[in-house]
Motif scaffolding. Structure first.
Motif, short mmCIF file in Angstrom:
data_model
loop_
_atom_site.label_atom_id
_atom_site.label_comp_id
_atom_site.label_asym_id
_atom_site.label_seq_id
_atom_site.Cartn_x
_atom_site.Cartn_y
_atom_site.Cartn_z
N ALA A 113 51.03 5.19 9.07
CA ALA A 113 50.80 4.49 10.32
C ALA A 113 50.42 3.04 10.02
CB ALA A 113 49.69 5.18 11.11
N THR A 114 50.57 2.18 11.00
CA THR A 114 50.24 0.77 10.82
C THR A 114 48.74 0.63 10.60
OG1 THR A 114 52.02 0.23 12.34
CG2 THR A 114 50.41 -1.49 11.91
N PRO A 115 48.34 -0.11 9.54
CA PRO A 115 46.90 -0.30 9.30
C PRO A 115 46.25 -1.07 10.45
CG PRO A 115 48.19 -1.04 7.42
CD PRO A 115 49.15 -0.72 8.51
N GLY A 116 44.98 -0.77 10.71
CA GLY A 116 44.27 -1.42 11.80
C GLY A 116 44.15 -2.93 11.64
N ALA A 117 44.07 -3.42 10.40
CA ALA A 117 43.93 -4.87 10.17
C ALA A 117 45.21 -5.63 10.50
CB ALA A 117 43.54 -5.12 8.73
N ALA A 118 46.34 -4.93 10.62
CA ALA A 118 47.59 -5.62 10.91
C ALA A 118 47.61 -6.21 12.32
CB ALA A 118 48.77 -4.67 10.74
N TYR A 119 46.94 -5.57 13.26
CA TYR A 119 46.96 -6.06 14.64
C TYR A 119 46.21 -7.38 14.81
CZ TYR A 119 48.96 -1.51 15.53
OH TYR A 119 49.77 -0.41 15.50
N PRO A 120 44.96 -7.53 14.34
CA PRO A 120 44.31 -8.84 14.45
C PRO A 120 45.02 -9.91 13.62
CG PRO A 120 42.75 -7.23 13.59
CD PRO A 120 44.03 -6.52 13.86
N ALA A 121 45.58 -9.53 12.46
CA ALA A 121 46.31 -10.50 11.65
C ALA A 121 47.56 -10.97 12.39
CB ALA A 121 46.70 -9.88 10.31
N GLY A 122 48.22 -10.08 13.10
CA GLY A 122 49.39 -10.47 13.89
C GLY A 122 49.03 -11.40 15.03
N VAL A 123 47.90 -11.13 15.69
CA VAL A 123 47.46 -12.01 16.78
C VAL A 123 47.11 -13.39 16.23
CG1 VAL A 123 45.62 -12.37 18.49
CG2 VAL A 123 46.71 -10.14 18.27
N LEU A 124 46.43 -13.44 15.08
CA LEU A 124 46.08 -14.72 14.47
C LEU A 124 47.33 -15.49 14.05
CD1 LEU A 124 43.89 -16.65 13.40
CD2 LEU A 124 44.01 -15.38 11.23
N ALA A 125 48.29 -14.80 13.45
CA ALA A 125 49.54 -15.46 13.04
C ALA A 125 50.30 -15.98 14.25
CB ALA A 125 50.40 -14.49 12.24
N PHE A 126 50.31 -15.21 15.34
CA PHE A 126 50.97 -15.68 16.56
C PHE A 126 50.29 -16.94 17.09
CE2 PHE A 126 51.14 -15.79 21.20
CZ PHE A 126 52.50 -15.90 21.38
N ALA A 127 48.95 -16.95 17.12
CA ALA A 127 48.21 -18.11 17.62
C ALA A 127 48.46 -19.34 16.75
CB ALA A 127 46.72 -17.80 17.69
N PRO B 27 54.98 8.52 17.34
CA PRO B 27 53.70 8.50 16.63
C PRO B 27 53.25 7.07 16.32
CG PRO B 27 55.44 9.21 15.17
CD PRO B 27 56.04 9.09 16.53
N ARG B 28 54.18 6.17 16.22
CA ARG B 28 53.85 4.75 16.05
C ARG B 28 54.95 3.92 16.70
NH1 ARG B 28 55.01 4.72 10.06
NH2 ARG B 28 57.24 4.63 10.23
N TRP B 29 54.59 2.74 17.14
CA TRP B 29 55.53 1.89 17.86
C TRP B 29 56.49 1.22 16.88
CZ3 TRP B 29 54.39 -0.33 23.12
CH2 TRP B 29 53.62 0.57 23.86
N HIS B 30 57.62 0.80 17.42
CA HIS B 30 58.60 0.09 16.59
C HIS B 30 58.01 -1.23 16.11
CE1 HIS B 30 62.25 2.55 17.14
NE2 HIS B 30 61.69 2.88 18.29
N VAL B 31 58.58 -1.76 15.05
CA VAL B 31 58.07 -3.00 14.45
C VAL B 31 58.25 -4.17 15.43
CG1 VAL B 31 58.38 -2.27 12.07
CG2 VAL B 31 60.29 -3.27 13.29
N PRO B 32 57.36 -5.18 15.34
CA PRO B 32 57.37 -6.26 16.33
C PRO B 32 58.69 -7.02 16.44
CG PRO B 32 55.35 -6.32 15.07
CD PRO B 32 56.22 -5.28 14.44
N TRP B 33 59.41 -7.22 15.33
CA TRP B 33 60.64 -8.00 15.44
C TRP B 33 61.70 -7.28 16.27
CZ3 TRP B 33 58.80 -6.53 10.58
CH2 TRP B 33 59.46 -5.48 9.97
N GLU B 34 61.63 -5.97 16.38
CA GLU B 34 62.57 -5.27 17.25
C GLU B 34 62.27 -5.55 18.72
OE1 GLU B 34 62.76 -1.15 16.26
OE2 GLU B 34 63.61 -1.54 14.29
N TRP B 35 60.98 -5.77 19.04
CA TRP B 35 60.61 -6.14 20.41
C TRP B 35 61.13 -7.54 20.74
CZ3 TRP B 35 57.77 -3.32 24.03
CH2 TRP B 35 57.34 -2.06 23.59
#
Length: 187
Positions: free
Chosen positions: A59-73, A133-141
């Motif tokens: 599953a996607t690690p929990g730290a990936a979500y805040p890191a993704g938000v920071l990279a987007f910002a 069980p887990r969402w598709h990777v962000p680039w597919e969105w």
């Protein structure tokens, strides 16, 4: 090995059985069953020809979500600064350079927005219509890699627009750097 024995073995090793995903038009030909234990996801796929595929992933690690938000910002801030710089550079130019830069920027934004506007609603309905069980990777969105041609064309157009903005241009003789009128030569 019977189905009941497979269920017992799965439960004995701590896997929580998920609901099978079946395509209603092809029942019982294509079936996917998910099971989770901790951050491991086991997917068993059985198709009409009788072949079976097993996939074990994490599953996607929990730290990936805040890191993704920071990279987007940070990316949004960098893009905003770059577009602001290009806008200021083309602001005072004569129409031969100012017009094409604006048109190139507008067309590039359409090329970048179109794949997102097409794929994001489709991905959302896909995720809501069947369990994952887990969402598709962000680039597919964002429509990648399926709709990568419009993204690449938009990137090329933005590079050309930035090239137009980087062209050297003359200031009028009556203006100084601060925008005030030129007081004349110092005595």
């Amino acid at each position: 090995m019977g189905a009941e024995r497979a269920r017992r073995i799965r439960r004995a090793y701590g896997y929580v059985p998920g609901s099978p995903l079946c395509d209603p038009a092809s029942i019982p030909s294509d079936i996917t069953v998910y099971a989770e234990r901790g951050d491991h996801i086991l997917a068993v796929q059985i198709n009409a020809e009788g072949s079976m595929g097993l996939t074990l992933s994490r599953a996607t690690p929990g730290a990936a979500y805040p890191a993704g938000v920071l990279a987007f910002a940070l990316g949004a801030l960098g893009g905003w600064v770059l577009v602001g710089w290009a806008s200021r550079r083309t602001e005072g130019l004569r129409p031969p350079a100012q017009g094409p830069a604006k048109i190139l920027y507008g067309v590039a934004m359409v090329f970048w927005a179109a794949p997102i506007l097409l794929s994001a609603p489709l991905m959302l309905t896909h995720h809501l219509s069947e369990p994952h069980p887990r969402w598709h990777v962000p680039w597919e969105w964002l429509g990648q890699p399926t709709l990568s041609l419009p993204f690449l064309l938009g990137a090329f157009l933005l590079i050309v627009a930035l090239g137009l903005a980087a062209l050297p241009h003359r200031r009028s003789a009556g203006r100084t750097l601060a925008g005030a009128s030129d007081p004349g030569p110092a005595v």
